[in-house]
Design an enzyme around this catalytic site. Structure first.
Site: not given
Length: 406
Positions: A78, A80, A139, A173-174, A196, A378
């Site tokens: 992903h 994003d 990520d 995705e997030e 991922d 994150h």
């Protein structure tokens, strides 16, 4: 361009998804910038059928270079990054031959092996860290980079015979919407792997079942000077509601296969208040028990106040892909054997989260998850182990070789 240079290029392109616009895909306009860069790079590498579709999905194919009767394999990541922390103006720093000591990100933030024990296993490796003011974006731009570099390697080494390889990069995705408009049929793969995960040893075929809950509380606003027996303070009742949820069920007190109820956000005043939760458990029945707990708390609050002031609304997000992948054991076995061939001992652990692969598996595309070398996602303490991202490239190439021999 080296793999490290490609990774740094990607993480410095802002692409944070926006949970406040989850009804729109992509949820943030700047994801288009990332998509266009990926489109350009895929064409430069030499892939075919490169396309950016209506909702910011990027697809491409590496055409078969041999008469291979085996299945077509796909690789997905992903584009994003998480909205949990600042994802713009990223200033990465490369630490070569990490010595095992405290990593100073800036004056306010330090990363020590005592607080982050996984660092003790990274001594001697090359790390990419933040300056403490942003997340890194490993990520999942580590996964994006690994896929790109693996395809580049295969194009440059035509002696490696393979069937059709399908590539997909997803937005959002997030915020749980990565597969929302994913075109499984035209993607063209019989099965796929999301790149991922974190540590390179990770091979994941199990994830949380997921749901969200919105608690709405209606109050009765009256001048406080004449409020006795009349005011119902919605913000105060929201606080009361949260006290009814056992603290032991919060993420900071759970691990391994333990589920959780996570309070994401509280907003309110005297007139109205809202609490937003996410619910997670690897066992679907226990997830339903979490829902019942929130329902019971709502009913108890209404009983205590003496009025129907509290309502609960649930939305199911994704299911545990284990139930699907159990029917396709060969897909997981291929990855495990490929990892072993490049010297990696696979560790099968349940994901304490979800990936695009969870939803894609239920959409007819069996899709386990593989690690790409990132950690502490994150937040400002996120880092990448470059050595492990390079190993992820090797794993992808080995999977391609092995699939061609099926």
């Amino acid at each position: 361009m080296t793999a490290l240079e490609r990774f740094i290029r990607y993480i410095t392109i802002p692409s944070t998804s926006n949970p406040k616009r989850e009804d729109i895909t992509p949820s943030s306009d700047h994801q288009w910038n990332m998509a266009r860069q990926l489109e350009k790079d895929l064409k430069e590498i030499g892939l075919s059928h490169v396309r950016v579709e209506e909702h910011c999905y990027v697809y491409a194919e590496l055409e078969a270079n041999a008469d291979v009767n085996g299945p077509s394999v796909g690789f997905i990541a992903h584009m994003d990054t998480a909205p949990d922390f600042n994802g713009q103006n990223i200033h990465p720093r490369v630490i070569e031959n990490y010595d095992g000591g405290v990593i100073v990100l800036n004056e306010q933030r330090h990363m020590s092996p005592e607080e982050y024990p996984a660092l003790k296993r990274k001594v001697g490796k090359t790390l990419v860290v933040t300056d403490g003011t942003s997340l890194l974006g490993a990520d999942d731009k580590a996964g994006v980079t690994a896929i790109m570099e693996a395809m580049k390697y295969l194009v440059e080494h035509p002696e490696i015979k393979h069937g059709k390889i399908c590539i997909g990069f997803t937005p959002d995705e997030e915020i749980g919407n990565g597969p929302k408009y994913f075109d499984v049929e035209n993607f063209g793969a019989d099965f796929a792997y999301t790149i991922d995960g974190g540590d390179i040893e990770e091979l994941e075929d199990e994830n949380f079942n997921a749901a969200s809950a919105v608690i709405k509380i209606s109050g009765n606003s009256i001048h406080p000077g004449s409020a006795k027996n009349r005011m119902i303070n919605a913000a105060k009742q929201a606080c009361v509601f949260q006290t009814m949820i056992p603290d032991a069920l919060s993420p900071e007190h759970t691990e391994a296969r333990e589920g959780f109820i996570h309070l994401l956000e509280v907003n309110g005043n005297t007139t109205e208040a809202t609490l937003e939760y996410i619910l997670r458990d690897h066992d679907f029945n226990r997830l339903q028990e979490q829902k019942e707990l929130l329902k019971s708390a709502s009913q108890l609050l209404n009983k205590q106040v003496g009025q129907e002031i509290c309502t609960v609304e649930f939305t199911d997000s994704y299911r545990n892909m284990k139930l699907v992948l159990e029917k396709y054991p060969q897909v997981v076995q291929i990855a495990q054997k490929a990892m072993e061939k490049v010297g990696i001992q696979a560790v099968r652990t349940p994901i304490r989260g979800g990936t695009d692969g969870a939803q894609l598996s239920y959409m007819g595309l069996p899709c386990p998850n593989l690690g790409a070398g990132g950690a502490n996602f994150h937040g400002p303490y996120e880092y990448l182990v470059l050595d492990e991202m390079l190993e992820a490239i090797q794993v992808i190439v080995q999977i391609v070789k092995d699939v061609a021999e099926l």
